[in-house]
Design a protein around this motif. Sequence first.
Motif, PDB file in Angstrom:
ATOM      1  N   TYR A   7     -17.014  67.618  31.630  1.00  0.00           N
ATOM      2  CA  TYR A   7     -18.475  67.493  31.723  1.00  0.00           C
ATOM      3  C   TYR A   7     -19.019  68.263  32.926  1.00  0.00           C
ATOM      4  O   TYR A   7     -20.085  68.886  32.834  1.00  0.00           O
ATOM      5  CB  TYR A   7     -18.836  66.022  31.827  1.00  0.00           C
ATOM      6  N   CYS A 180     -24.541  62.271  22.737  1.00  0.00           N
ATOM      7  CA  CYS A 180     -23.325  61.756  23.353  1.00  0.00           C
ATOM      8  C   CYS A 180     -22.931  60.459  22.655  1.00  0.00           C
ATOM      9  O   CYS A 180     -23.792  59.645  22.319  1.00  0.00           O
ATOM     10  CB  CYS A 180     -23.539  61.511  24.850  1.00  0.00           C
ATOM     11  N   VAL A 209     -21.159  65.569  23.061  1.00  0.00           N
ATOM     12  CA  VAL A 209     -20.512  64.970  24.238  1.00  0.00           C
ATOM     13  C   VAL A 209     -19.895  63.636  23.841  1.00  0.00           C
ATOM     14  O   VAL A 209     -20.454  62.910  23.012  1.00  0.00           O
ATOM     15  CB  VAL A 209     -21.522  64.745  25.392  1.00  0.00           C
ATOM     16  N   GLU A 258     -16.995  63.657  28.770  1.00  0.00           N
ATOM     17  CA  GLU A 258     -17.613  63.263  30.037  1.00  0.00           C
ATOM     18  C   GLU A 258     -16.770  62.261  30.813  1.00  0.00           C
ATOM     19  O   GLU A 258     -16.787  62.240  32.046  1.00  0.00           O
ATOM     20  CB  GLU A 258     -19.005  62.666  29.781  1.00  0.00           C
TER      21      GLU A 258
END
Length: 313
Positions: A7, A180, A209, A258
């Motif tokens: 990330y 995400c 993500v 992440e």
Amino acid sequence: MELYNTYSAHLKKRFGEKVYKLPVNLPVTCPNRMEGRGCSFCAGVGTGFEAMSETVPVKDQLNRTKAYIGKRYGAKKFLAYFQNYTNTFLPIGEFRNYVLEALEEEDIVGISISTRPDCIRKDYLEFLNEIQQERGAAVTIEFGLQTVNYHTLKKMNRGHTLAEYLNAVLLTAPFGFEICTHVILNLPGDTVEDAVETARVISALPVSVVKAHSLYIPKNSVLYEEYRDGKISLCTKEEYINRLAEFVAELRKDIVIERLFSRVPEEDAVFSNWGVSWWKLKDLFEETMKQKGYVQGCRCNYLDGAALRRWRI
């Protein structure tokens, strides 16, 4: 060759320099707590362990955290991270005001909205699209899926099924926001097969993500009571590392990762990361990836007519 897409590298590439997320805590709860105790793994404080009180104005929360983060890491650009509970459970007018207050800060280059798959609607997305188009603010929507095993979702009292997650992603995708997805790869009852299928479902969707969390058990949660009474069992550290490696190997190559492990103050949980620091777990994970000969996406061979490729049709 990098083992996986980090990330930090993603943010640096996107914004041209270091960018850090600043947690913001709003006076909101979760629909899953309105008539009960919410998810089995949730304590009364939600997940905002590092956030300030929701009574502190948004700009003050940002500036206080910014002063610490900016000095320590030399960052000059930040994302306002609306982290705790279900932020789009606020009425649209209140939600709008809080987001606009955050964007009054010139060094806030984007916002990240954490919410549930069953708490997103077109009017919220249209507002966020306005600020992305008119103010140039990057927008990320973070959905808590946890697992694609709908039996486990029910046992954990998530209050939504896989269908709501699929609907939320497909509803959000046309607006061009980063999407995400949060997952927990060691929920009681789940197996490595569930971790693999979770990676596959995410990879088949317009998700950009992923946050992988190792399960922690907070005090005052339903899961704590089940753990204390011996009603649930947790997988070993080695099993979690193996699930994580298989998950990453199956995950689409372009998806950014992440997080790999949860981070929670020891005093807030009765179980967290097998009593091992997250950076040691990270080292163990990377060692396992190398031993298996894995890099992210190396087993992502199941999309776009896999059987036709197999039989050369």
